[in-house]
Design a protein around this motif. Structure first.
Motif, mmCIF file in Angstrom:
data_model
loop_
_atom_site.group_PDB
_atom_site.id
_atom_site.type_symbol
_atom_site.label_atom_id
_atom_site.label_comp_id
_atom_site.label_asym_id
_atom_site.label_seq_id
_atom_site.Cartn_x
_atom_site.Cartn_y
_atom_site.Cartn_z
ATOM 1 N N ASP A 151 2.093 9.183 -12.157
ATOM 2 C CA ASP A 151 1.291 9.793 -11.096
ATOM 3 C C ASP A 151 2.119 9.811 -9.813
ATOM 4 O O ASP A 151 3.004 8.955 -9.619
ATOM 5 C CB ASP A 151 -0.007 9.020 -10.868
ATOM 6 C CG ASP A 151 -0.925 9.752 -9.892
ATOM 7 O OD1 ASP A 151 -1.354 10.876 -10.222
ATOM 8 O OD2 ASP A 151 -1.199 9.213 -8.805
ATOM 9 N N GLU A 193 1.950 10.704 -5.336
ATOM 10 C CA GLU A 193 1.251 11.084 -4.111
ATOM 11 C C GLU A 193 2.228 11.911 -3.295
ATOM 12 O O GLU A 193 3.455 11.706 -3.374
ATOM 13 C CB GLU A 193 0.780 9.859 -3.323
ATOM 14 C CG GLU A 193 -0.202 8.970 -4.072
ATOM 15 C CD GLU A 193 -1.503 9.646 -4.463
ATOM 16 O OE1 GLU A 193 -1.855 10.683 -3.849
ATOM 17 O OE2 GLU A 193 -2.161 9.168 -5.403
ATOM 18 N N HIS A 224 -4.684 9.427 0.315
ATOM 19 C CA HIS A 224 -3.887 8.251 -0.055
ATOM 20 C C HIS A 224 -3.633 7.265 1.082
ATOM 21 O O HIS A 224 -3.227 6.131 0.837
ATOM 22 C CB HIS A 224 -2.548 8.671 -0.669
ATOM 23 C CG HIS A 224 -1.765 9.663 0.147
ATOM 24 N ND1 HIS A 224 -1.319 9.405 1.419
ATOM 25 C CD2 HIS A 224 -1.336 10.928 -0.161
ATOM 26 C CE1 HIS A 224 -0.651 10.457 1.876
ATOM 27 N NE2 HIS A 224 -0.652 11.399 0.947
ATOM 28 N N ARG A 242 -10.661 1.113 -6.488
ATOM 29 C CA ARG A 242 -9.978 2.356 -6.112
ATOM 30 C C ARG A 242 -10.693 2.994 -4.927
ATOM 31 O O ARG A 242 -11.496 3.904 -5.078
ATOM 32 C CB ARG A 242 -9.945 3.311 -7.299
ATOM 33 C CG ARG A 242 -9.068 4.555 -7.078
ATOM 34 C CD ARG A 242 -9.247 5.530 -8.220
ATOM 35 N NE ARG A 242 -8.286 6.608 -8.192
ATOM 36 C CZ ARG A 242 -8.624 7.899 -8.278
ATOM 37 N NH1 ARG A 242 -9.885 8.254 -8.376
ATOM 38 N NH2 ARG A 242 -7.685 8.828 -8.254
ATOM 39 N N HIS A 262 -6.537 6.828 -3.256
ATOM 40 C CA HIS A 262 -5.606 7.122 -4.343
ATOM 41 C C HIS A 262 -4.305 6.364 -4.110
ATOM 42 O O HIS A 262 -3.857 6.207 -2.974
ATOM 43 C CB HIS A 262 -5.304 8.621 -4.396
ATOM 44 C CG HIS A 262 -6.437 9.452 -4.895
ATOM 45 N ND1 HIS A 262 -6.285 10.397 -5.880
ATOM 46 C CD2 HIS A 262 -7.740 9.474 -4.551
ATOM 47 C CE1 HIS A 262 -7.455 10.974 -6.116
ATOM 48 N NE2 HIS A 262 -8.352 10.430 -5.315
ATOM 49 N N ASP A 305 -3.448 4.632 -9.950
ATOM 50 C CA ASP A 305 -3.971 5.744 -10.746
ATOM 51 C C ASP A 305 -3.288 5.828 -12.108
ATOM 52 O O ASP A 305 -3.920 6.166 -13.102
ATOM 53 C CB ASP A 305 -3.802 7.056 -9.983
ATOM 54 C CG ASP A 305 -4.767 7.171 -8.804
ATOM 55 O OD1 ASP A 305 -5.532 6.217 -8.580
ATOM 56 O OD2 ASP A 305 -4.735 8.197 -8.105
#
Length: 246
Positions: free
Chosen positions: A9, A11, A59, A151, A154, A159
């Protein structure tokens, strides 16, 4: 031969690499033969550009926070070494791969996905399994009872860890399902059972009337939401009435 998979994952500073947005965080979790190996890769990067407000709200990573982190070029080899030869598991893969491909192109290197043996888009997989339903990571965590209470924002590693648990739950049974091949191949595949399915001694429990009714109701709900019959109904061959539970 072991099956090695990397749940990945990222960001980013915004929504589009074509607009010059950059990767600012990457999280990778290794799965070997459907078991979490404990190996992880987690890196932050200085994007050398402003972060869109919308991305910041997702995020929470500011340019000030990232200013002392290495640039992508400085960690590209570490990322490549970690994912090399593995199958990538990514939720909404085109988004992450688009950004990673752009980062590697800046360095004059081949597309990121060429490092891997293949890519599984877990969002596309979830949509096949649950047509007409929400298939965000949060929705899948709820559906498969994977706790995501921690959570609040993010995060790439968080994640990836959640997606690893969701993927293993979503594909549960693939590591144990055996298909009888028949003949010598079947005997080799099935061991003492000679490829027989179900194997001797396996207790088979048939659904009772209430369970079948609940299943039919669920399929009806899916059909209403999707405005078309669910894949299960469309593809399933007519089945003979199952014996009553003994």
């Amino acid at each position: 031969m072991s099956l090695r998979q990397i749940v990945l994952d990222t960001e980013t500073t915004g929504l589009s690499p074509e607009d010059g947005h950059r990767v600012i965080e990457i999280g990778c979790v290794e799965i070997v033969d459907r078991r979490l190996s404990g190996r992880r890769l987690h890196l932050y990067m200085n994007p050398e550009r402003e972060i869109d407000q919308g991305a910041l709200e997702v995020h929470g990573l500011t340019l000030e926070r990232l200013s002392s982190e290495p640039r992508f070029a400085e960690v590209a080899d570490r990322i490549a070494e970690f994912v090399a030869g593995a199958e990538l598991l990514i939720h909404n893969a085109p988004f992450d791969l688009g950004f990673l491909d752009a980062e590697y192109r800046r360095l004059g290197r081949p597309a990121f996905e060429t490092l891997a043996s293949g890519v599984v888009d877990t969002l596309a997989l979830a949509r096949e399994l649950h047509p007409g339903r929400r298939n965000s990571l949060d929705a899948l965590c709820e559906r498969y009872e994977v706790s995501n209470a921690h959570r609040t924002l993010h995060g790439a590693l968080l994640d990836a860890e959640l997606l690893a648990d969701v993927y293993l739950a979503m594909t549960r049974g693939q590591d144990s399902l055996e298909i009888a091949l028949g003949g010598a191949e079947g005997a080799a595949a099935g061991g003492e059972a000679g490829g027989q399915w179900p194997p001797p001694g396996l207790r088979v429990r048939y659904a009772d009337e209430a369970e079948r009714a609940a299943h039919d109701a669920l399929l009806a709900d899916i059909a209403r939401e999707a405005k078309k019959p669910p894949i299960w109904t469309a593809l399933a061959a007519p089945q003979a009435e199952a014996p009553a539970p003994g």
